[in-house]
Design a protein around this motif. Structure first.
Motif, PDB file in Angstrom:
ATOM      1  N   PRO A  25       0.809  -1.218   0.000  1.00  0.00           N
ATOM      2  CA  PRO A  25       0.000   0.000   0.000  1.00  0.00           C
ATOM      3  C   PRO A  25       0.840   1.266   0.000  1.00  0.00           C
ATOM      4  O   PRO A  25       2.075   1.223   0.031  1.00  0.00           O
ATOM      5  CB  PRO A  25      -0.808  -0.125   1.286  1.00  0.00           C
ATOM      6  CG  PRO A  25       0.085  -0.900   2.200  1.00  0.00           C
ATOM      7  CD  PRO A  25       0.821  -1.867   1.333  1.00  0.00           C
ATOM      8  N   HIS A  26       0.163   2.421  -0.010  1.00  0.00           N
ATOM      9  CA  HIS A  26       0.877   3.692  -0.068  1.00  0.00           C
ATOM     10  C   HIS A  26       0.203   4.785   0.759  1.00  0.00           C
ATOM     11  O   HIS A  26       0.272   5.960   0.416  1.00  0.00           O
ATOM     12  CB  HIS A  26       1.047   4.154  -1.527  1.00  0.00           C
ATOM     13  CG  HIS A  26      -0.215   4.136  -2.330  1.00  0.00           C
ATOM     14  ND1 HIS A  26      -0.331   3.423  -3.511  1.00  0.00           N
ATOM     15  CD2 HIS A  26      -1.422   4.726  -2.138  1.00  0.00           C
ATOM     16  CE1 HIS A  26      -1.539   3.585  -4.007  1.00  0.00           C
ATOM     17  NE2 HIS A  26      -2.221   4.380  -3.174  1.00  0.00           N
TER      18      HIS A  26
ATOM     19  N   SER B 269      -0.653   2.283   7.015  1.00  0.00           N
ATOM     20  CA  SER B 269      -0.209   1.196   6.132  1.00  0.00           C
ATOM     21  C   SER B 269       1.181   0.676   6.442  1.00  0.00           C
ATOM     22  O   SER B 269       1.666  -0.228   5.760  1.00  0.00           O
ATOM     23  CB  SER B 269      -0.243   1.671   4.673  1.00  0.00           C
ATOM     24  OG  SER B 269       0.769   2.638   4.416  1.00  0.00           O
TER      25      SER B 269
ATOM     26  N   ARG C  91       1.664  -3.184   6.862  1.00  0.00           N
ATOM     27  CA  ARG C  91       1.548  -3.935   5.607  1.00  0.00           C
ATOM     28  C   ARG C  91       2.761  -3.694   4.709  1.00  0.00           C
ATOM     29  O   ARG C  91       3.269  -4.624   4.075  1.00  0.00           O
ATOM     30  CB  ARG C  91       0.266  -3.538   4.872  1.00  0.00           C
ATOM     31  CG  ARG C  91      -1.029  -3.681   5.642  1.00  0.00           C
ATOM     32  CD  ARG C  91      -1.448  -5.141   5.841  1.00  0.00           C
ATOM     33  NE  ARG C  91      -0.784  -5.770   6.964  1.00  0.00           N
ATOM     34  CZ  ARG C  91      -1.114  -5.576   8.248  1.00  0.00           C
ATOM     35  NH1 ARG C  91      -2.105  -4.765   8.566  1.00  0.00           N
ATOM     36  NH2 ARG C  91      -0.459  -6.201   9.210  1.00  0.00           N
TER      37      ARG C  91
ATOM     38  N   ASP D 155      -3.406   0.611  -2.695  1.00  0.00           N
ATOM     39  CA  ASP D 155      -4.329   0.342  -1.605  1.00  0.00           C
ATOM     40  C   ASP D 155      -5.469  -0.511  -2.157  1.00  0.00           C
ATOM     41  O   ASP D 155      -5.588  -0.699  -3.365  1.00  0.00           O
ATOM     42  CB  ASP D 155      -4.888   1.646  -1.038  1.00  0.00           C
ATOM     43  CG  ASP D 155      -3.804   2.526  -0.420  1.00  0.00           C
ATOM     44  OD1 ASP D 155      -2.770   1.986   0.003  1.00  0.00           O
ATOM     45  OD2 ASP D 155      -3.999   3.756  -0.377  1.00  0.00           O
TER      46      ASP D 155
ATOM     47  N   TYR E 261      -3.685  -8.138   5.785  1.00  0.00           N
ATOM     48  CA  TYR E 261      -4.802  -7.300   5.326  1.00  0.00           C
ATOM     49  C   TYR E 261      -5.316  -6.500   6.516  1.00  0.00           C
ATOM     50  O   TYR E 261      -5.399  -7.014   7.642  1.00  0.00           O
ATOM     51  CB  TYR E 261      -5.929  -8.163   4.756  1.00  0.00           C
ATOM     52  CG  TYR E 261      -7.193  -7.386   4.415  1.00  0.00           C
ATOM     53  CD1 TYR E 261      -7.337  -6.768   3.183  1.00  0.00           C
ATOM     54  CD2 TYR E 261      -8.238  -7.269   5.337  1.00  0.00           C
ATOM     55  CE1 TYR E 261      -8.483  -6.047   2.868  1.00  0.00           C
ATOM     56  CE2 TYR E 261      -9.389  -6.558   5.028  1.00  0.00           C
ATOM     57  CZ  TYR E 261      -9.504  -5.949   3.789  1.00  0.00           C
ATOM     58  OH  TYR E 261     -10.639  -5.230   3.485  1.00  0.00           O
TER      59      TYR E 261
ATOM     60  N   SER F  29      -8.363   0.939   7.510  1.00  0.00           N
ATOM     61  CA  SER F  29      -8.074   2.135   8.304  1.00  0.00           C
ATOM     62  C   SER F  29      -9.106   2.340   9.405  1.00  0.00           C
ATOM     63  O   SER F  29      -8.784   2.840  10.491  1.00  0.00           O
ATOM     64  CB  SER F  29      -8.037   3.372   7.397  1.00  0.00           C
ATOM     65  OG  SER F  29      -9.294   3.573   6.756  1.00  0.00           O
TER      66      SER F  29
ATOM     67  N   SER G  89      -8.663   0.129   2.626  1.00  0.00           N
ATOM     68  CA  SER G  89      -8.096  -1.180   2.952  1.00  0.00           C
ATOM     69  C   SER G  89      -6.658  -1.280   2.443  1.00  0.00           C
ATOM     70  O   SER G  89      -6.301  -0.635   1.442  1.00  0.00           O
ATOM     71  CB  SER G  89      -8.922  -2.302   2.322  1.00  0.00           C
ATOM     72  OG  SER G  89     -10.302  -2.182   2.643  1.00  0.00           O
ATOM     73  N   TYR G  90      -5.876  -2.127   3.102  1.00  0.00           N
ATOM     74  CA  TYR G  90      -4.462  -2.304   2.761  1.00  0.00           C
ATOM     75  C   TYR G  90      -4.099  -3.775   2.764  1.00  0.00           C
ATOM     76  O   TYR G  90      -4.545  -4.526   3.635  1.00  0.00           O
ATOM     77  CB  TYR G  90      -3.559  -1.556   3.748  1.00  0.00           C
ATOM     78  CG  TYR G  90      -4.036  -0.152   4.052  1.00  0.00           C
ATOM     79  CD1 TYR G  90      -3.981   0.844   3.073  1.00  0.00           C
ATOM     80  CD2 TYR G  90      -4.563   0.176   5.309  1.00  0.00           C
ATOM     81  CE1 TYR G  90      -4.418   2.117   3.347  1.00  0.00           C
ATOM     82  CE2 TYR G  90      -5.009   1.454   5.583  1.00  0.00           C
ATOM     83  CZ  TYR G  90      -4.933   2.422   4.599  1.00  0.00           C
ATOM     84  OH  TYR G  90      -5.401   3.691   4.869  1.00  0.00           O
TER      85      TYR G  90
ATOM     86  N   SER H 174      -0.712  -6.681   1.853  1.00  0.00           N
ATOM     87  CA  SER H 174       0.693  -6.930   1.526  1.00  0.00           C
ATOM     88  C   SER H 174       0.803  -8.274   0.833  1.00  0.00           C
ATOM     89  O   SER H 174       0.126  -9.237   1.200  1.00  0.00           O
ATOM     90  CB  SER H 174       1.542  -6.924   2.791  1.00  0.00           C
ATOM     91  OG  SER H 174       1.011  -7.813   3.768  1.00  0.00           O
TER      92      SER H 174
END
Length: 307
Positions: free
Chosen positions: A49-50, A56, A59, A187, A284, A287, A299-300, A302
């Motif tokens: 994510p960013h 984030s 992740r 994301d 997962y 926020s 949502s995030y 990896s």
């Protein structure tokens, strides 16, 4: 020598070198309990994510903890465009370096020049690059893990099937080289009125989520399962499709659900570069646990792939 300054440092993450280094060390230590004490052998295709690191960071640390960086010379970062809309091309960074609070990452200007000889790539303006956060948020993690590596930021906005095929054809020779890492900055679901996406699933479907009735919430809280559970169910279905390596299935899922995964197009390109190899998801999170129309969440996730 053109240097992209760390335009989001001091707001999305700390601009203090020592605090950032300490924060990343803590995040990687936490990620080791999930990923392990060493990287995943051959993991050079990544998804992370960013958002701000408060949201984030866990992740992102999982993504880059999995990264097998030992033989990597350069990292292609594929990210979405959040501020400008354009068609028919992807855009690459005009800078020679990306500054981070930890130090400067070099952009592989030779590869950038190679790509811009092709009709599907052109350089973005310096202002566009500095406004965009999807590359910058990965840069400190890359520097922390491998400061001598070079990066190639590639921004994708509107993308049809023709452009997707052209990008895959252009990037395949680089993806085949084990010295190159490909990282998608994305994301997952952006839910809420501010994102113009308020769809939900009332009950867990018996079949594929993308074939279930999706209703836009108009007021209050939805019937059935909690809203945040509906969002997770929607995201998890997309993650499962990506795990199967089904690029065409991914595109159908996005078309049917409209899930606001900002890096959906870079993920589509990545899945085609993987030629059927799926993405292994690590973590997962959301926020916020949205429960009503008054709420919002992002949502995030990896992940990585070995191919």
């Amino acid at each position: 020598m053109s240097v992209r300054h760390a335009s989001h440092a001091g707001s999305w993450y700390t601009s203090d070198k020592h605090k950032l280094k300490s924060q990343l060390a803590g995040l990687f230590q936490q990620a080791s309990s999930v990923v392990g004490d060493s990287s995943v052998p051959g993991a050079r295709f990544l998804v992370g994510p960013h958002a701000g690191y408060t949201y984030s960071g866990e992740r992102l640390a999982e993504t880059f903890a999995a990264w097998d960086a030992h033989s990597t010379r350069r990292v292609f970062i594929l990210g979405p465009s959040h501020h400008v809309l354009y068609r028919g091309v992807a855009m690459v960074s005009p800078f020679a370096y990306y500054d981070t609070p930890l130090g400067r990452l070099a952009v592989d200007t030779e590869v950038v020049d190679e790509l811009t000889k092709l009709p599907v790539f052109r350089k973005m303006s310096e202002d566009v690059d500095e406004d965009e956060h999807s590359f910058e948020m990965h840069a400190p993690f890359i520097y922390y893990k491998h400061p001598s590596v070079k990066i190639i930021p590639i921004m994708i906005s509107s993308m049809d099937a023709k452009l997707c095929s052209a990008l895959v054809a252009a990037l395949e020779p680089y993806a085949a080289n084990p010295e190159n890492t490909f990282c998608v900055s994305s994301d997952f679901c952006h839910w809420g009125r501010s994102f113009d996406y308020t769809k939900y699933i009332a009950d867990r479907p018996s079949g594929p989520v993308e074939d279930a009735p999706l209703t836009s919430l108009r007021s209050g809280s939805p019937p059935g399962m909690p809203l945040y559970k509906s969002i997770e169910l929607l995201d998890r279905r997309g993650m499962d499709i990506a795990s199967s390596g089904d690029a065409a299935g991914w595109d159908r899922y996005i078309q049917k659900t409209g899930n606001t995964i900002c890096g959906q197009k870079p993920i589509s390109v990545l899945l085609r570069l993987l030629h059927g190899t799926g993405i292994e998801w690590i973590g997962y999170s959301q926020s916020n646990k949205a429960k009503s129309l008054a709420d919002h969440s992002v949502s995030y996730a990896s992940g990585y792939a070995v191919a």
